[in-house]
Design an enzyme around this catalytic site. Structure first.
Site, PDB file in Angstrom:
ATOM      1  N   TYR A  67      -1.526  -1.108  10.252  1.00  0.00           N
ATOM      2  CA  TYR A  67      -1.630  -1.168   8.796  1.00  0.00           C
ATOM      3  C   TYR A  67      -0.338  -0.680   8.145  1.00  0.00           C
ATOM      4  O   TYR A  67       0.201  -1.330   7.246  1.00  0.00           O
ATOM      5  CB  TYR A  67      -2.818  -0.331   8.323  1.00  0.00           C
ATOM      6  CG  TYR A  67      -3.150  -0.538   6.857  1.00  0.00           C
ATOM      7  CD1 TYR A  67      -3.682  -1.747   6.425  1.00  0.00           C
ATOM      8  CD2 TYR A  67      -2.925   0.461   5.922  1.00  0.00           C
ATOM      9  CE1 TYR A  67      -3.991  -1.959   5.090  1.00  0.00           C
ATOM     10  CE2 TYR A  67      -3.236   0.265   4.582  1.00  0.00           C
ATOM     11  CZ  TYR A  67      -3.761  -0.946   4.174  1.00  0.00           C
ATOM     12  OH  TYR A  67      -4.054  -1.152   2.848  1.00  0.00           O
ATOM     13  N   SER A 123       0.853  -1.184   0.000  1.00  0.00           N
ATOM     14  CA  SER A 123       0.000   0.000   0.000  1.00  0.00           C
ATOM     15  C   SER A 123       0.887   1.232   0.000  1.00  0.00           C
ATOM     16  O   SER A 123       2.010   1.205   0.520  1.00  0.00           O
ATOM     17  CB  SER A 123      -0.900   0.018   1.237  1.00  0.00           C
ATOM     18  OG  SER A 123      -1.572   1.269   1.359  1.00  0.00           O
TER      19      SER A 123
END
Length: 250
Positions: free
Chosen positions: A136, A124
Protein backbone atom coordinates in the site's frame (compact mmCIF):
# COMPACT_ATOMS: atom_id res chain seq x y z
CA UNK A 1 -14.22 3.59 -7.69
CA UNK A 2 -13.24 5.96 -10.50
CA UNK A 3 -15.33 9.12 -10.74
CA UNK A 4 -15.83 11.21 -13.86
CA UNK A 5 -17.34 14.68 -13.60
CA UNK A 6 -18.95 16.70 -16.37
CA UNK A 7 -19.21 20.38 -15.50
CA UNK A 8 -21.88 22.87 -16.52
CA UNK A 9 -21.95 26.45 -15.23
CA UNK A 10 -18.87 25.82 -12.99
CA UNK A 11 -20.65 23.10 -10.99
CA UNK A 12 -20.50 19.32 -11.09
CA UNK A 13 -23.72 18.73 -12.97
CA UNK A 14 -23.21 15.22 -14.30
CA UNK A 15 -21.33 12.32 -12.78
CA UNK A 16 -20.22 8.95 -14.09
CA UNK A 17 -19.16 6.31 -11.54
CA UNK A 18 -17.02 3.31 -12.47
CA UNK A 19 -16.72 0.31 -10.17
CA UNK A 20 -16.37 -3.45 -10.40
CA UNK A 21 -19.10 -3.95 -7.78
CA UNK A 22 -22.46 -3.36 -9.42
CA UNK A 23 -24.43 -3.26 -6.16
CA UNK A 24 -22.15 -0.63 -4.60
CA UNK A 25 -22.24 1.45 -7.78
CA UNK A 26 -26.02 1.42 -8.09
CA UNK A 27 -26.40 2.23 -4.38
CA UNK A 28 -24.05 5.18 -4.80
CA UNK A 29 -26.14 6.49 -7.70
CA UNK A 30 -29.32 6.16 -5.61
CA UNK A 31 -27.71 8.04 -2.71
CA UNK A 32 -26.62 10.86 -5.02
CA UNK A 33 -30.12 11.11 -6.46
CA UNK A 34 -31.59 11.51 -2.99
CA UNK A 35 -28.91 13.72 -1.44
CA UNK A 36 -28.68 16.18 -4.31
CA UNK A 37 -32.20 15.74 -5.70
CA UNK A 38 -30.56 14.94 -8.97
CA UNK A 39 -32.20 13.42 -12.01
CA UNK A 40 -31.02 9.98 -13.11
CA UNK A 41 -30.32 11.54 -16.50
CA UNK A 42 -27.37 13.34 -14.89
CA UNK A 43 -25.93 10.24 -13.26
CA UNK A 44 -24.38 7.15 -14.80
CA UNK A 45 -22.98 3.97 -13.29
CA UNK A 46 -20.76 1.77 -15.43
CA UNK A 47 -19.66 -1.65 -14.20
CA UNK A 48 -15.96 -1.68 -14.93
CA UNK A 49 -12.81 -3.49 -13.89
CA UNK A 50 -10.26 -0.66 -14.06
CA UNK A 51 -7.44 -3.20 -14.34
CA UNK A 52 -8.94 -4.21 -17.70
CA UNK A 53 -7.63 -1.85 -20.37
CA UNK A 54 -10.53 -2.36 -22.79
CA UNK A 55 -13.28 -2.02 -20.16
CA UNK A 56 -11.66 1.08 -18.71
CA UNK A 57 -11.44 2.95 -22.01
CA UNK A 58 -14.92 1.81 -23.04
CA UNK A 59 -16.21 3.46 -19.85
CA UNK A 60 -14.78 6.79 -20.98
CA UNK A 61 -16.43 6.36 -24.38
CA UNK A 62 -19.79 5.49 -22.78
CA UNK A 63 -19.56 8.56 -20.56
CA UNK A 64 -18.93 10.83 -23.54
CA UNK A 65 -21.69 9.08 -25.49
CA UNK A 66 -24.18 9.94 -22.72
CA UNK A 67 -22.93 13.36 -21.59
CA UNK A 68 -20.99 14.70 -24.55
CA UNK A 69 -17.72 15.49 -22.76
CA UNK A 70 -15.50 14.89 -19.73
CA UNK A 71 -14.00 17.58 -17.49
CA UNK A 72 -12.60 15.80 -14.43
CA UNK A 73 -11.31 12.29 -13.85
CA UNK A 74 -10.76 11.11 -10.26
CA UNK A 75 -8.69 7.95 -10.03
CA UNK A 76 -9.87 6.72 -6.66
CA UNK A 77 -9.94 2.92 -7.01
CA UNK A 78 -7.60 1.03 -4.70
CA UNK A 79 -7.15 -1.60 -2.01
CA UNK A 80 -5.22 -1.57 1.25
CA UNK A 81 -3.43 -4.90 1.46
CA UNK A 82 -1.52 -5.79 4.60
CA UNK A 83 2.06 -6.90 4.18
CA UNK A 84 2.39 -8.93 0.94
CA UNK A 85 -1.22 -10.06 0.67
CA UNK A 86 -2.62 -9.61 -2.87
CA UNK A 87 0.54 -7.77 -3.89
CA UNK A 88 0.01 -8.15 -7.64
CA UNK A 89 -3.56 -6.88 -7.44
CA UNK A 90 -2.35 -3.95 -5.32
CA UNK A 91 0.09 -2.95 -8.07
CA UNK A 92 -2.51 -3.43 -10.82
CA UNK A 93 -5.23 -1.50 -9.01
CA UNK A 94 -3.38 1.09 -6.91
CA UNK A 95 -0.78 2.07 -9.49
CA UNK A 96 -1.26 0.69 -13.01
CA UNK A 97 -4.95 1.61 -13.11
CA UNK A 98 -4.12 5.14 -11.91
CA UNK A 99 -1.54 5.53 -14.67
CA UNK A 100 -4.02 4.22 -17.24
CA UNK A 101 -6.79 6.45 -15.87
CA UNK A 102 -4.50 9.47 -16.13
CA UNK A 103 -3.56 8.65 -19.71
CA UNK A 104 -7.24 8.19 -20.61
CA UNK A 105 -8.09 11.45 -18.86
CA UNK A 106 -5.50 13.31 -20.90
CA UNK A 107 -6.84 11.63 -24.04
CA UNK A 108 -10.53 12.42 -23.49
CA UNK A 109 -10.52 15.73 -21.59
CA UNK A 110 -10.37 18.73 -23.93
CA UNK A 111 -6.75 19.91 -23.93
CA UNK A 112 -7.09 23.52 -22.90
CA UNK A 113 -6.14 25.74 -19.97
CA UNK A 114 -9.26 25.41 -17.82
CA UNK A 115 -9.70 25.54 -14.04
CA UNK A 116 -12.73 23.30 -14.43
CA UNK A 117 -10.69 20.45 -15.92
CA UNK A 118 -8.22 18.11 -14.23
CA UNK A 119 -7.11 14.59 -13.53
CA UNK A 120 -6.94 14.05 -9.77
CA UNK A 121 -5.19 10.95 -8.49
CA UNK A 122 -6.06 9.84 -4.98
CA UNK A 123 -2.89 8.76 -3.19
CA UNK A 124 -2.72 8.58 0.62
CA UNK A 125 -0.94 10.09 3.58
CA UNK A 126 0.51 6.58 3.87
CA UNK A 127 2.48 7.27 0.69
CA UNK A 128 4.35 9.95 2.61
CA UNK A 129 4.86 7.84 5.75
CA UNK A 130 7.08 4.98 6.90
CA UNK A 131 4.50 2.27 7.42
CA UNK A 132 4.45 -1.49 7.83
CA UNK A 133 2.26 -1.79 4.71
CA UNK A 134 4.81 -2.46 1.94
CA UNK A 135 2.41 -2.74 -1.00
CA UNK A 136 0.00 0.00 0.00
CA UNK A 137 2.73 2.46 0.92
CA UNK A 138 4.87 1.77 -2.15
CA UNK A 139 1.98 1.93 -4.65
CA UNK A 140 0.62 5.14 -3.14
CA UNK A 141 4.13 6.64 -3.18
CA UNK A 142 4.38 5.59 -6.83
CA UNK A 143 1.15 7.49 -7.57
CA UNK A 144 2.67 10.58 -5.93
CA UNK A 145 5.90 10.35 -7.93
CA UNK A 146 4.06 9.63 -11.19
CA UNK A 147 1.78 12.63 -10.69
CA UNK A 148 4.70 14.95 -9.84
CA UNK A 149 6.63 13.84 -12.89
CA UNK A 150 3.88 13.79 -15.52
CA UNK A 151 2.74 17.24 -14.35
CA UNK A 152 6.18 18.86 -14.19
CA UNK A 153 6.71 21.90 -16.47
CA UNK A 154 9.19 20.08 -18.71
CA UNK A 155 6.83 17.20 -19.46
CA UNK A 156 3.81 19.46 -19.82
CA UNK A 157 5.65 21.57 -22.38
CA UNK A 158 7.15 18.59 -24.17
CA UNK A 159 3.78 16.86 -24.56
CA UNK A 160 1.72 20.01 -25.08
CA UNK A 161 -0.50 19.00 -22.17
CA UNK A 162 -2.65 21.78 -20.69
CA UNK A 163 -4.80 19.58 -18.45
CA UNK A 164 -3.77 19.69 -14.79
CA UNK A 165 -2.74 16.39 -13.21
CA UNK A 166 -2.69 16.57 -9.40
CA UNK A 167 -2.78 14.21 -6.44
CA UNK A 168 -4.45 14.32 -3.04
CA UNK A 169 -3.03 12.47 -0.03
CA UNK A 170 -5.95 12.08 2.37
CA UNK A 171 -5.60 10.97 5.94
CA UNK A 172 -7.98 8.46 7.51
CA UNK A 173 -11.47 9.29 6.24
CA UNK A 174 -14.58 7.55 7.54
CA UNK A 175 -18.17 8.45 8.39
CA UNK A 176 -20.44 6.93 11.01
CA UNK A 177 -18.52 7.71 14.19
CA UNK A 178 -20.66 10.63 15.39
CA UNK A 179 -22.12 8.57 18.25
CA UNK A 180 -19.27 6.10 18.67
CA UNK A 181 -16.41 7.94 20.33
CA UNK A 182 -14.78 4.79 21.69
CA UNK A 183 -14.92 3.08 18.30
CA UNK A 184 -13.38 6.13 16.67
CA UNK A 185 -10.52 6.23 19.20
CA UNK A 186 -9.84 2.52 18.71
CA UNK A 187 -9.69 2.86 14.92
CA UNK A 188 -7.49 5.94 15.16
CA UNK A 189 -5.07 4.01 17.37
CA UNK A 190 -5.01 1.05 14.96
CA UNK A 191 -4.34 3.29 11.95
CA UNK A 192 -1.69 5.28 13.80
CA UNK A 193 0.13 2.04 14.61
CA UNK A 194 0.06 0.96 10.97
CA UNK A 195 1.40 4.34 9.83
CA UNK A 196 4.10 4.86 12.45
CA UNK A 197 5.34 1.35 13.22
CA UNK A 198 7.78 1.49 10.31
CA UNK A 199 9.53 4.55 11.71
CA UNK A 200 12.86 4.04 13.45
CA UNK A 201 12.16 7.05 15.64
CA UNK A 202 8.39 7.64 15.76
CA UNK A 203 7.33 11.28 15.95
CA UNK A 204 5.84 11.76 19.45
CA UNK A 205 3.78 14.69 18.16
CA UNK A 206 2.19 12.72 15.31
CA UNK A 207 -1.51 13.46 15.21
CA UNK A 208 -4.08 11.26 13.55
CA UNK A 209 -7.75 12.16 13.58
CA UNK A 210 -10.43 10.37 11.59
CA UNK A 211 -12.01 12.97 9.32
CA UNK A 212 -15.40 13.04 7.66
CA UNK A 213 -16.13 12.68 3.97
CA UNK A 214 -17.66 16.19 4.08
CA UNK A 215 -14.22 17.53 5.01
CA UNK A 216 -12.63 15.55 2.19
CA UNK A 217 -15.19 16.91 -0.27
CA UNK A 218 -14.28 20.48 0.75
CA UNK A 219 -10.57 19.66 0.44
CA UNK A 220 -11.16 18.24 -3.04
CA UNK A 221 -12.92 21.43 -4.16
CA UNK A 222 -10.05 23.50 -2.73
CA UNK A 223 -7.53 21.53 -4.79
CA UNK A 224 -9.69 21.85 -7.91
CA UNK A 225 -9.85 25.61 -7.45
CA UNK A 226 -6.26 26.28 -6.40
CA UNK A 227 -4.13 23.36 -7.55
CA UNK A 228 -1.54 23.49 -10.31
CA UNK A 229 -0.20 20.83 -12.63
CA UNK A 230 2.00 18.29 -10.85
CA UNK A 231 1.10 19.37 -7.32
CA UNK A 232 0.62 16.98 -4.42
CA UNK A 233 -1.79 18.06 -1.70
CA UNK A 234 -2.25 16.72 1.84
CA UNK A 235 -5.74 16.61 3.34
CA UNK A 236 -5.62 15.18 6.85
CA UNK A 237 -6.95 15.68 10.38
CA UNK A 238 -9.63 18.08 9.04
CA UNK A 239 -6.97 20.77 8.68
CA UNK A 240 -6.80 23.14 5.69
CA UNK A 241 -5.36 21.31 2.65
CA UNK A 242 -1.65 22.00 2.22
CA UNK A 243 0.92 21.46 -0.48
CA UNK A 244 3.71 18.97 -0.04
CA UNK A 245 7.30 20.09 -0.62
CA UNK A 246 9.90 17.63 -1.85
CA UNK A 247 13.64 18.06 -1.78
CA UNK A 248 15.36 17.40 -5.13
CA UNK A 249 18.89 17.84 -3.83
CA UNK A 250 21.07 14.78 -3.18
Amino acid sequence: MVIIFIIEHSLFQKVSLLDINEEIGNNAISELEIKYESSSSRLLFIKCDVTNEIEFEDSFKKTIEKFGKINIVVNNAGIMSKYLTSWELAIDLNYKAVVRGTILGLKYIENQVDKNSAVINVASIVGLSNTILPMYQSTKRAVIEFTKCIGCPFNSKATGNNVRVMAICPGATFDGFENNIEGKKALEQEIEELITSGEEIPNPNRKLIIQSTDYYKAAFLHVMKNGKNGEIWIAENEEPPRLTHFSTQY
